[in-house]
Design a protein around this motif. Structure first.
Motif, PDB file in Angstrom:
ATOM      1  N   VAL A   1       0.855  -1.187   0.000  1.00  0.00           N
ATOM      2  CA  VAL A   1       0.000   0.000   0.000  1.00  0.00           C
ATOM      3  C   VAL A   1       0.887   1.231   0.000  1.00  0.00           C
ATOM      4  N   THR A   2       0.670   2.139  -0.950  1.00  0.00           N
ATOM      5  CA  THR A   2       1.560   3.288  -1.109  1.00  0.00           C
ATOM      6  C   THR A   2       0.879   4.634  -0.896  1.00  0.00           C
ATOM      7  N   ARG A   3      -0.423   4.654  -0.613  1.00  0.00           N
ATOM      8  CA  ARG A   3      -1.116   5.918  -0.372  1.00  0.00           C
ATOM      9  C   ARG A   3      -1.387   6.120   1.111  1.00  0.00           C
ATOM     10  N   PHE A   4      -1.533   7.392   1.491  1.00  0.00           N
ATOM     11  CA  PHE A   4      -1.656   7.780   2.895  1.00  0.00           C
ATOM     12  C   PHE A   4      -2.964   7.299   3.528  1.00  0.00           C
ATOM     13  N   GLU A   5      -4.100   7.574   2.906  1.00  0.00           N
ATOM     14  CA  GLU A   5      -5.385   7.218   3.510  1.00  0.00           C
ATOM     15  C   GLU A   5      -5.566   5.710   3.591  1.00  0.00           C
ATOM     16  N   GLU A   6      -5.200   5.003   2.540  1.00  0.00           N
ATOM     17  CA  GLU A   6      -5.326   3.551   2.550  1.00  0.00           C
ATOM     18  C   GLU A   6      -4.367   2.936   3.570  1.00  0.00           C
ATOM     19  N   GLY A   7      -3.162   3.522   3.687  1.00  0.00           N
ATOM     20  CA  GLY A   7      -2.227   3.044   4.702  1.00  0.00           C
ATOM     21  C   GLY A   7      -2.766   3.253   6.102  1.00  0.00           C
ATOM     22  N   SER A   8      -3.384   4.406   6.336  1.00  0.00           N
ATOM     23  CA  SER A   8      -3.990   4.681   7.636  1.00  0.00           C
ATOM     24  C   SER A   8      -5.084   3.665   7.952  1.00  0.00           C
ATOM     25  N   GLN A   9      -5.840   3.291   6.927  1.00  0.00           N
ATOM     26  CA  GLN A   9      -6.910   2.306   7.135  1.00  0.00           C
ATOM     27  C   GLN A   9      -6.334   0.952   7.541  1.00  0.00           C
ATOM     28  N   VAL A  10      -5.266   0.535   6.876  1.00  0.00           N
ATOM     29  CA  VAL A  10      -4.642  -0.749   7.215  1.00  0.00           C
ATOM     30  C   VAL A  10      -4.225  -0.763   8.684  1.00  0.00           C
ATOM     31  N   PHE A  11      -3.606   0.332   9.142  1.00  0.00           N
ATOM     32  CA  PHE A  11      -3.117   0.387  10.517  1.00  0.00           C
ATOM     33  C   PHE A  11      -4.240   0.481  11.555  1.00  0.00           C
ATOM     34  N   SER A  12      -5.378   1.043  11.182  1.00  0.00           N
ATOM     35  CA  SER A  12      -6.438   1.292  12.163  1.00  0.00           C
ATOM     36  C   SER A  12      -7.589   0.299  12.107  1.00  0.00           C
ATOM     37  N   ASP A  13      -7.646  -0.529  11.082  1.00  0.00           N
ATOM     38  CA  ASP A  13      -8.768  -1.459  10.912  1.00  0.00           C
ATOM     39  C   ASP A  13      -8.586  -2.663  11.843  1.00  0.00           C
ATOM     40  N   PRO A  14      -9.521  -2.912  12.769  1.00  0.00           N
ATOM     41  CA  PRO A  14      -9.378  -4.043  13.696  1.00  0.00           C
ATOM     42  C   PRO A  14      -9.428  -5.401  13.010  1.00  0.00           C
ATOM     43  N   ARG A  15      -9.828  -5.429  11.733  1.00  0.00           N
ATOM     44  CA  ARG A  15      -9.825  -6.690  10.992  1.00  0.00           C
ATOM     45  C   ARG A  15      -8.433  -7.039  10.467  1.00  0.00           C
ATOM     46  N   MET A  16      -7.479  -6.121  10.662  1.00  0.00           N
ATOM     47  CA  MET A  16      -6.095  -6.371  10.258  1.00  0.00           C
ATOM     48  C   MET A  16      -5.279  -6.726  11.497  1.00  0.00           C
ATOM     49  N   SER A  17      -4.638  -7.870  11.480  1.00  0.00           N
ATOM     50  CA  SER A  17      -3.911  -8.375  12.642  1.00  0.00           C
ATOM     51  C   SER A  17      -2.452  -7.925  12.649  1.00  0.00           C
ATOM     52  N   ALA A  18      -1.974  -7.552  13.832  1.00  0.00           N
ATOM     53  CA  ALA A  18      -0.563  -7.187  13.992  1.00  0.00           C
ATOM     54  C   ALA A  18       0.333  -8.419  14.067  1.00  0.00           C
ATOM     55  N   ARG A  19      -0.266  -9.571  14.194  1.00  0.00           N
ATOM     56  CA  ARG A  19       0.513 -10.820  14.226  1.00  0.00           C
ATOM     57  C   ARG A  19       0.810 -11.218  12.785  1.00  0.00           C
ATOM     58  N   ARG A  20       2.014 -10.897  12.346  1.00  0.00           N
ATOM     59  CA  ARG A  20       2.332 -11.049  10.930  1.00  0.00           C
ATOM     60  C   ARG A  20       3.715 -11.684  10.758  1.00  0.00           C
ATOM     61  N   PRO A  21       3.955 -12.296   9.596  1.00  0.00           N
ATOM     62  CA  PRO A  21       5.288 -12.819   9.304  1.00  0.00           C
ATOM     63  C   PRO A  21       6.232 -11.694   8.906  1.00  0.00           C
ATOM     64  N   ARG A  22       7.517 -11.954   9.011  1.00  0.00           N
ATOM     65  CA  ARG A  22       8.503 -10.990   8.518  1.00  0.00           C
ATOM     66  C   ARG A  22       8.452 -10.971   6.997  1.00  0.00           C
ATOM     67  N   HIS A  23       8.666  -9.787   6.434  1.00  0.00           N
ATOM     68  CA  HIS A  23       8.710  -9.664   4.975  1.00  0.00           C
ATOM     69  C   HIS A  23       9.999  -8.981   4.520  1.00  0.00           C
ATOM     70  N   ASP A  24      10.771  -8.444   5.499  1.00  0.00           N
ATOM     71  CA  ASP A  24      11.921  -7.598   5.151  1.00  0.00           C
ATOM     72  C   ASP A  24      13.253  -8.316   5.310  1.00  0.00           C
ATOM     73  N   THR A  25      13.220  -9.612   5.587  1.00  0.00           N
ATOM     74  CA  THR A  25      14.459 -10.363   5.734  1.00  0.00           C
ATOM     75  C   THR A  25      14.999 -10.739   4.354  1.00  0.00           C
ATOM     76  N   PRO A  26      16.260 -11.200   4.273  1.00  0.00           N
ATOM     77  CA  PRO A  26      16.832 -11.514   2.957  1.00  0.00           C
ATOM     78  C   PRO A  26      16.103 -12.651   2.238  1.00  0.00           C
ATOM     79  N   GLU A  27      16.393 -12.797   0.957  1.00  0.00           N
ATOM     80  CA  GLU A  27      15.753 -13.785   0.084  1.00  0.00           C
ATOM     81  C   GLU A  27      15.767 -15.172   0.723  1.00  0.00           C
ATOM     82  N   GLY A  28      14.600 -15.803   0.728  1.00  0.00           N
ATOM     83  CA  GLY A  28      14.488 -17.172   1.227  1.00  0.00           C
ATOM     84  C   GLY A  28      14.143 -17.297   2.694  1.00  0.00           C
TER      85      GLY A  28
END
Length: 402
Positions: A45-72
């Motif tokens: 997500v690259t827009r401000f309002e949509e990004g704000s929605q992702v962070f504030s929507d209770p249907r989106m869980s903070a329990r997430r996998p890492r995505h920023d680690t090296p390949e594999g």
């Protein structure tokens, strides 16, 4: 057959700007399927309002996998994690239950009362050391790294003599250019250190710092907080409050050194430091790979259907440059009338230590340029080495002449 997707933009062609590909994505595909640095896939997500929605929507869980680690390196949240991620990867109501244990120490009033005198003291001491030292020096080593390190020592009650050890371990852990084994070694050192510190404070009946307060709550009030969770909180606060603020101090200083009009504006009107810091936070947005959430159910965001279980990452550097939210977003403007930005995230998981970071920035930047009005880069700007692999975008070394 694996899905063929574009990669999340990483490469920067301009020193202080996010990857240029974000501009096109924001206009044409503001919620795009991409492949993340570790090879996993999801939505960006690259827009401000949509990004704000992702962070504030209770249907989106903070329990997430890492995505920023090296390949594999693909792992589920908390699976084989080197330490308990504590409340940063919890959802409500558990998240608030744990966060309340700490939040009182991070309010603007508490930071002003309990930490600002110490910040004032160590900033002046480091400026004195710079003045007594060589004319050309590395600002990162002289100020950007030690100031946040010492503040976290004070906050947690970490002995001064241990600061070099945990700073080194934090650097290893946060540098995605290191392999998984090496990063885990840094993480395990921090766990062992905090474990020993907790045991020592309990044995001594210590009263200094947040760790001592949490031990008292756990021991005397029958708290739900276990020792493993207490240690996890200590590790989290230790590396999160250190690396992020150090990166921001170094990058803000580079920005002012390469933007003489804004630097002069701050010199002429030091009262602008509050708005200036907010604008620098927005403009720089150091969390270079963004923050992720996982859909707990099917969700629609910005007209895009996100399926249950899919990873959604908010590219905060891109969102904070969204022209829909900010006029002329690629120029730092200390007179900008800004309601909010996403540099610290948004919603219930917004960065707990943000007021400490603000206090350090508002102390270091005006005093640095007041003490050394002729401070300048000692090398061309395009030769300043940058960290493009760490969790936070940062200056590796900033050689300046006073």
């Amino acid at each position: 057959m694996s899905e063929t997707l574009p990669s999340m933009p990483i490469e920067r062609t301009r020193l202080l700007d996010p990857p240029l590909e974000y501009d096109q994505l924001r206009e044409e595909q503001p919620i795009a399927r991409v492949r993340f640095p570790n090879g996993s896939t999801g939505w960006l997500v690259t827009r401000f309002e949509e990004g704000s929605q992702v962070f504030s929507d209770p249907r989106m869980s903070a329990r997430r996998p890492r995505h920023d680690t090296p390949e594999g390196e693909v792992s589920e949240a908390n699976e084989e994690a080197p330490f308990n991620p504590t409340f940063v990867m919890m959802d409500e109501p558990d998240h608030s239950q744990y966060r309340r244990l700490l939040s009182g120490r991070f309010t603007p009033k508490s930071v002003q009362k309990n930490l600002q005198p110490y910040i004032d003291k160590i900033v002046e001491e480091h400026l004195d050391s710079i003045e007594a030292g060589p004319e050309t020096f590395d600002f990162v080593q002289a100020m950007a790294l030690p100031i946040p390190c010492l503040v976290i020592c004070e906050l947690l009650g970490v002995p001064y003599e241990d600061r070099d050890g945990f700073h080194h371990a934090t650097e290893i852990m946060m540098d995605m250019a290191n392999d998984r084994e090496e990063r885990d070694r840094g993480a395990h050192w921090l766990i062992e250190y905090i474990t020993e510190l907790v045991a020592q404070k309990r044995a001594d009946g210590a009263t200094d710092g947040i760790l001592a307060e949490l031990i008292r709550v756990a021991d005397e009030e029958g708290s739900f907080l276990t020792d493993d969770e207490l240690i996890g909180m200590g590790v989290l606060l230790l590396f999160a409050g250190h690396d992020t603020t150090a990166s921001m101090i170094g990058l803000s200083t580079l920005t002012l050194l390469t933007h003489p009009e804004q630097r002069q504006e701050l010199t002429d009107a030091p009262a602008k430091i509050g708005p200036a810091v907010e604008e620098l936070l927005r403009y720089l947005t150091i969390v270079q790979f963004g923050l992720g959430r996982v859909a707990k159910e099917d969700v629609e965001i910005g007209g895009q259907q996100i399926a249950k279980g899919e990873l959604v990452v908010v590219a905060m550097p891109a969102a904070n440059r969204d022209p829909r939210a900010f006029d002329n977003p690629d120029t730092p403007d200390f007179d900008r009338k800004m309601t909010r930005h996403l540099a610290f995230g948004y919603g219930v998981h917004q960065c707990l230590g943000q007021n400490i970071a603000r206090a350090e920035l508002k102390t270091v930047l005006p005093r640095l340029f007041a003490r050394f009005p002729n401070l300048r880069l000692a090398v061309p700007a395009d030769e300043v080495p940058m960290d493009t692999y760490g969790t936070n975008y940062a200056v590796k070394r900033l050689m300046v002449t006073r």
